[in-house]
Write a protein that holds these residues in place. Structure first.
Motif, PDB file in Angstrom:
ATOM      1  N   CYS A   1       0.809  -1.209   0.000  1.00  0.00           N
ATOM      2  CA  CYS A   1       0.000   0.000   0.000  1.00  0.00           C
ATOM      3  C   CYS A   1       0.851   1.272   0.000  1.00  0.00           C
ATOM      4  O   CYS A   1       0.396   2.319   0.464  1.00  0.00           O
ATOM      5  N   THR A   2       2.074   1.192  -0.484  1.00  0.00           N
ATOM      6  CA  THR A   2       2.933   2.364  -0.505  1.00  0.00           C
ATOM      7  C   THR A   2       2.746   3.153  -1.788  1.00  0.00           C
ATOM      8  O   THR A   2       2.433   2.601  -2.842  1.00  0.00           O
ATOM      9  N   ASP A   3       2.929   4.471  -1.689  1.00  0.00           N
ATOM     10  CA  ASP A   3       2.876   5.316  -2.872  1.00  0.00           C
ATOM     11  C   ASP A   3       4.032   4.960  -3.802  1.00  0.00           C
ATOM     12  O   ASP A   3       5.112   4.595  -3.357  1.00  0.00           O
ATOM     13  N   PHE A   4       3.799   5.105  -5.097  1.00  0.00           N
ATOM     14  CA  PHE A   4       4.808   4.735  -6.082  1.00  0.00           C
ATOM     15  C   PHE A   4       4.934   5.840  -7.110  1.00  0.00           C
ATOM     16  O   PHE A   4       3.966   6.167  -7.790  1.00  0.00           O
ATOM     17  N   LYS A   5       6.125   6.421  -7.221  1.00  0.00           N
ATOM     18  CA  LYS A   5       6.359   7.450  -8.229  1.00  0.00           C
ATOM     19  C   LYS A   5       6.957   6.817  -9.479  1.00  0.00           C
ATOM     20  O   LYS A   5       7.789   5.928  -9.388  1.00  0.00           O
ATOM     21  N   ILE A   6       6.549   7.289 -10.649  1.00  0.00           N
ATOM     22  CA  ILE A   6       7.075   6.750 -11.898  1.00  0.00           C
ATOM     23  C   ILE A   6       7.844   7.783 -12.697  1.00  0.00           C
ATOM     24  O   ILE A   6       8.433   7.456 -13.713  1.00  0.00           O
ATOM     25  N   GLY A   7       7.842   9.028 -12.256  1.00  0.00           N
ATOM     26  CA  GLY A   7       8.352  10.056 -13.126  1.00  0.00           C
ATOM     27  C   GLY A   7       9.376  10.951 -12.469  1.00  0.00           C
ATOM     28  O   GLY A   7       9.943  10.594 -11.448  1.00  0.00           O
ATOM     29  N   PRO A   8       9.555  12.123 -13.090  1.00  0.00           N
ATOM     30  CA  PRO A   8       8.691  12.614 -14.168  1.00  0.00           C
ATOM     31  C   PRO A   8       8.849  11.812 -15.462  1.00  0.00           C
ATOM     32  O   PRO A   8       9.943  11.430 -15.834  1.00  0.00           O
ATOM     33  N   LEU A   9       7.703  11.566 -16.092  1.00  0.00           N
ATOM     34  CA  LEU A   9       7.634  10.813 -17.329  1.00  0.00           C
ATOM     35  C   LEU A   9       6.899  11.663 -18.358  1.00  0.00           C
ATOM     36  O   LEU A   9       5.796  12.151 -18.089  1.00  0.00           O
ATOM     37  N   LEU A  10       7.508  11.867 -19.515  1.00  0.00           N
ATOM     38  CA  LEU A  10       6.872  12.650 -20.566  1.00  0.00           C
ATOM     39  C   LEU A  10       6.056  11.727 -21.466  1.00  0.00           C
ATOM     40  O   LEU A  10       6.583  10.766 -22.025  1.00  0.00           O
ATOM     41  N   VAL A  11       4.773  12.018 -21.581  1.00  0.00           N
ATOM     42  CA  VAL A  11       3.881  11.253 -22.446  1.00  0.00           C
ATOM     43  C   VAL A  11       3.542  12.088 -23.671  1.00  0.00           C
ATOM     44  O   VAL A  11       3.025  13.199 -23.554  1.00  0.00           O
ATOM     45  N   ASP A  12       3.883  11.572 -24.838  1.00  0.00           N
ATOM     46  CA  ASP A  12       3.507  12.177 -26.113  1.00  0.00           C
ATOM     47  C   ASP A  12       2.136  11.614 -26.457  1.00  0.00           C
ATOM     48  O   ASP A  12       2.011  10.502 -26.969  1.00  0.00           O
ATOM     49  N   VAL A  13       1.097  12.371 -26.145  1.00  0.00           N
ATOM     50  CA  VAL A  13      -0.271  11.862 -26.212  1.00  0.00           C
ATOM     51  C   VAL A  13      -0.680  11.629 -27.669  1.00  0.00           C
ATOM     52  O   VAL A  13      -0.523  12.514 -28.509  1.00  0.00           O
ATOM     53  N   PRO A  14      -1.205  10.456 -27.985  1.00  0.00           N
ATOM     54  CA  PRO A  14      -1.655  10.201 -29.358  1.00  0.00           C
ATOM     55  C   PRO A  14      -2.864  11.062 -29.698  1.00  0.00           C
ATOM     56  O   PRO A  14      -3.746  11.265 -28.866  1.00  0.00           O
ATOM     57  N   LEU A  15      -2.900  11.564 -30.902  1.00  0.00           N
ATOM     58  CA  LEU A  15      -4.010  12.405 -31.341  1.00  0.00           C
ATOM     59  C   LEU A  15      -5.016  11.557 -32.122  1.00  0.00           C
ATOM     60  O   LEU A  15      -4.666  10.909 -33.103  1.00  0.00           O
ATOM     61  N   GLY A  16      -6.257  11.587 -31.651  1.00  0.00           N
ATOM     62  CA  GLY A  16      -7.305  10.833 -32.324  1.00  0.00           C
ATOM     63  C   GLY A  16      -7.102   9.346 -32.255  1.00  0.00           C
ATOM     64  O   GLY A  16      -7.625   8.589 -33.074  1.00  0.00           O
ATOM     65  N   GLY A  17      -6.361   8.866 -31.273  1.00  0.00           N
ATOM     66  CA  GLY A  17      -6.083   7.441 -31.163  1.00  0.00           C
ATOM     67  C   GLY A  17      -5.686   7.074 -29.757  1.00  0.00           C
ATOM     68  O   GLY A  17      -5.861   7.835 -28.810  1.00  0.00           O
ATOM     69  N   LEU A  18      -5.117   5.881 -29.616  1.00  0.00           N
ATOM     70  CA  LEU A  18      -4.763   5.339 -28.309  1.00  0.00           C
ATOM     71  C   LEU A  18      -3.406   4.669 -28.418  1.00  0.00           C
ATOM     72  O   LEU A  18      -3.104   4.010 -29.414  1.00  0.00           O
ATOM     73  N   ALA A  19      -2.558   4.841 -27.378  1.00  0.00           N
ATOM     74  CA  ALA A  19      -1.256   4.190 -27.368  1.00  0.00           C
ATOM     75  C   ALA A  19      -0.911   3.768 -25.949  1.00  0.00           C
ATOM     76  O   ALA A  19      -1.057   4.550 -24.998  1.00  0.00           O
TER      77      ALA A  19
END
Length: 258
Positions: free
Chosen positions: A101-119
């Motif tokens: 139940c511990t907090d988990f950090k993953i970043g900072p992580l840069l996400v290049d968000v897909p446009l009109g789609g899903l990745a």
């Protein structure tokens, strides 16, 4: 701003998906239980703002939205994530210090968000159990923070920013940035159970871009006027917080209808 209600994560490790595609390698998981996270945006398809619904295309760029008077075209969206959390239904509610139940950090992580789609973007190794919430930290990376030094060195254009959007408004180019820091909490309805019968699942975070740059009447505003110090800055930041959602997406189609 969204209320900052801490959720807790039961997870052992995180695997970044190198290709961010449907077949990307997720690495070796010691217990075989995964939750894979994807980012998605609905396709504009030249339609009329939020009324477009949740249709998805193959992710072709750019995405164009219109309110009948103004035309908003978005060509690039980048968001910085600092944390992903999952909330279990069991002992984590009353004892956040329990195992898993511990907090988990993953970043900072840069996400290049897909446009009109899903990745697909990354996968977390989770314990079996039932989860009722997801929290995503939209994070402002800064060269003033020593912990962000490597990230800023690799992504200098995101210094001081958590979100960056490029595009045109009525034919004029714009770059919108914000230093918004927010913990986005999403309840999962129905809750998600990982057990012997379902050891893996997918979750999708949708950014409804057509709801970012609108006023109270649903008309698009110039994103340049939403930058720091602009007349629409506060309104657009509130819009951004309210225009994201997360849900279980077992078939990875970007649709939360079951």
């Amino acid at each position: 701003m969204v209320a900052t209600r801490k959720l807790t994560l039961a997870a052992g490790s995180i695997f970044l998906l190198a290709g961010c595609g449907a077949g990307a390698d997720i690495g070796t998981n010691p217990n075989g239980n995964f939750v894979t996270f994807a980012f998605a945006t609905p396709s504009g398809s030249g339609g009329g703002g939020a009324a477009n619904g949740m249709s998805f295309s193959a992710g072709a760029e750019p995405e164009t939205y219109t309110d009948g008077q103004n035309t908003l075209t978005i060509t690039k969206v980048e968001i910085v994530i600092g944390e992903f959390l999952l909330q279990r239904l069991d002992e984590c509610d009353t004892n956040p210090d329990a195992t898993g139940c511990t907090d988990f950090k993953i970043g900072p992580l840069l996400v290049d968000v897909p446009l009109g789609g899903l990745a697909r973007q990354f996968t977390v190794d989770v314990e079996m159990g039932t989860y009722y919430g997801v929290e995503m930290e939209v994070y402002k990376a800064s060269s003033d923070n020593p912990a962000d030094a490597d990230f800023i060195a690799a992504n200098p254009h995101m210094d001081g920013n958590s979100l960056r959007i490029e595009g045109t408004f009525n034919g004029t180019a714009f770059t919108f940035t914000t230093d918004l820091n927010a913990h986005q909490g999403f309840f999962l309805e129905p809750p998600v159970t990982i057990d012997e019968t379902k050891m893996t699942t997918n979750m999708t975070i949708v950014l409804n871009l057509d709801r970012f740059f609108v006023d109270g009447a649903g008309m698009f505003v110039d994103p340049l006027l939403a930058n720091e110090g602009g007349e629409f800055e506060s309104m657009i930041e509130q819009n951004i917080v309210g225009a994201m959602k997360a849900f279980e997406d077992a078939d990875e189609d970007g649709d939360d209808e079951h």
